[in-house]
Design an enzyme around this catalytic site. Structure first.
Site, PDB file in Angstrom:
ATOM      1  N   ASP A 170       0.778  -1.220  -0.127  1.00  0.00           N
ATOM      2  CA  ASP A 170      -0.088   0.080  -0.137  1.00  0.00           C
ATOM      3  C   ASP A 170       0.987   1.456   0.065  1.00  0.00           C
ATOM      4  OD1 ASP A 170      -1.908  -2.004   0.126  1.00  0.00           O
ATOM      5  OD2 ASP A 170      -2.456  -1.346   2.155  1.00  0.00           O
ATOM      6  N   GLU A 402       1.018  -8.182  11.857  1.00  0.00           N
ATOM      7  CA  GLU A 402       0.906  -7.627  10.469  1.00  0.00           C
ATOM      8  C   GLU A 402       2.276  -7.917   9.746  1.00  0.00           C
ATOM      9  OE1 GLU A 402      -1.416  -4.358   9.939  1.00  0.00           O
ATOM     10  OE2 GLU A 402      -1.282  -4.710   7.994  1.00  0.00           O
TER      11      GLU A 402
HETATM   12  C1  DGY Z   1      -5.695  -0.093   4.449  1.00  0.00           C
HETATM   13  O1  DGY Z   1      -6.707   0.235   5.027  1.00  0.00           O
HETATM   14  O2  DGY Z   1      -4.537  -0.115   4.772  1.00  0.00           O
HETATM   15  C2  DGY Z   1      -5.855  -1.322   3.576  1.00  0.00           C
HETATM   16  O3  DGY Z   1      -4.669  -2.152   3.546  1.00  0.00           O
HETATM   17  C3  DGY Z   1      -6.282  -1.123   2.195  1.00  0.00           C
HETATM   18  O4  DGY Z   1      -6.320  -2.242   1.390  1.00  0.00           O
END
Ligand code: DGY
Length: 437
Positions: A170, A402
């Protein structure tokens, strides 16, 4: 060995599994179904609860759009712990959207082909799993058809993404130069992620302005792909995304052959595959860096940075032995310092590297899993063993976070396990690593 941790991993998955037949990635932070998460999660369930594994896939594919598109988030339930939710994304603006499932209007890496094949490999009852696959596989094929029809603007077998969230990585530093070409308005909104996770581990507010603005552009054109391709300032060929597509093409071919028949679909997949592999090698390889890189279609040039996505091609039928050798050398040289766990998500020698922030440096379990299988495929057993050992050490040391600090010695003010806790794909892929036959 690992008995306690195996039990904990199952508890994470079972707790995150929802009555609606899907699994949230992490409570609070990610309260819906995410596409590539669902794929990795199904692999974890396949090791001990095949019913849930199948359900995960089925639930996701039920949300497929009329044009074969599979959304990146499916908002099966309401939740006020996440922004931007269904009210912002407004998938109903697209005439292709699925009216029964509010979702985003963007995609995520096409993992489902190889997920189905991997599930088949790990389960005992192959016959029952093949039967299940026969009910789902055409939807995945149709999704690939969507990509080749709608997302290959240059007709060369490589598909674009129009948003950083489509990449899965991201807030990678890869996008920084694209952000520099944009000047989005400052949005007034309330971040929800930073009430679950320390802000130093998440993207900045200004980065979110860019993310939201790209969605607003897509909405303005009712999520029509051709219009987005014309007007979005973000149009990128991503080496992770395209490697996943090519790997999944290979798996779909294998699975259709196992099922018997389907000659037309196999032929179509082989045709796509040939062109995709050739273009991947010619357009995305950077000789100077010795790695695959992203390609900015708007600027018509490569984005010359090395990150963990640069090596995903090892997992797919993309490289010959010479090129595999170059990739592995680059991986070892740039990311393999003994003071670091494999594999940082961004080049640790770059000034853009940030060891704590989301996709700007930390280690991710799904990327390690892809790289591990890729290194094995390339016959690099020693490096593969190291990446597996590092993955297991991180999960033992910190738990099912995560993402993780790549530094073996973290500063006193840092913990090392970051982002969401009890994170589903970290637990799911741990089960795959430890149950490997
Ligand atoms: C977030 O909200 O960071 C998600 O990973 C988007 O996919």
């Amino acid at each position: 060995m690992y008995n306690d941790l195996i039990q904990k991993a199952k508890t994470v998955l079972d707790t995150n599994f929802q009555p609606g037949g899907f699994t949230i990635p992490s409570k609070g932070l990610y309260p819906f179904q995410w596409k590539w998460d669902a794929g990795f999660i199904a692999i974890g369930f396949a090791h001990y609860d095949v019913v849930k594994a199948k359900k995960e896939i089925e639930t996701l594919l039920n949300a497929q759009w009329k044009n074969g598109f599979i959304p990146h988030i499916v908002f099966h339930t309401e939740s006020d712990t996440y922004f931007p939710g269904p009210d912002f994304h407004q998938s109903h603006l697209s005439k292709e959207s699925n009216p029964d499932y509010p979702s985003t209007g963007m995609v995520q890496p096409p993992v489902l082909g190889f997920v189905l094949e991997h599930m088949l490999n790990v389960v005992e009852d192959k016959k029952a799993m093949l039967q299940f696959i026969s009910t789902q596989i055409d939807k995945v094929f149709w999704n690939h058809e969507y990509f080749y029809k709608e997302r290959d603007v240059t007709n060369e077998g490589l598909v674009y993404i129009y948003h950083n969230w489509e990449s899965g990585t991201d807030n990678s530093p890869i996008w920084d130069d694209i952000w520099a070409t944009m000047n989005p308005p400052q949005y007034t909104f309330k971040r929800k992620d930073t009430s679950h996770v320390d802000a130093s581990q998440r993207p900045s507010n200004r980065e979110y302005d860019h993310y939201l603005y790209l969605i607003d552009i897509a909405k303005k054109y009712n999520y029509k792909d051709a219009k987005i391709a014309e007007h979005s300032p973000f149009l990128v060929l991503d080496p992770l995304f395209n490697a996943m597509l090519i790997k999944s093409n290979e798996s779909l071919i294998n699975l259709y052959k196992k099922l018997g028949g389907h000659a037309d679909k196999i032929k179509q997949l082989e045709t796509w595959q040939k062109q995709s592999v050739a273009s991947f090698n010619s357009k995305l390889f950077n000789e100077e860096l010795g790695a695959f890189v992203h390609y900015d279609l708007k600027a018509d040039q490569q984005i010359p940075f090395v990150c963990s996505s640069s090596f995903a091609a090892l997992y797919a039928p993309i490289v010959d032995a010479d090129r595999a050798e170059i990739l592995v050398n680059t991986l070892q040289h740039k990311f393999g310092d003994e003071s670091l766990y494999l594999c940082a998500s961004f080049d640790p020698s770059s000034e853009r590297y940030d060891p704590k922030r989301y996709w700007r440096g930390p280690v991710w379990i799904n990327m390690n899993w892809i790289l591990y299988l890729g290194l094995k495929r390339a016959g690099k057993t020693a490096l593969a063993a190291r990446i597996k050992a590092d993955t297991l050490t991180l999960l033992e040391r910190y738990g099912f976070y995560e993402y993780f600090d790549a530094r073996k010695k973290v500063p006193d003010d840092a913990f090392g396990g970051y982002g969401g806790d009890n994170f589903s794909w970290s637990a799911a892929l741990f089960l795959d690593f430890v149950n490997e036959k």
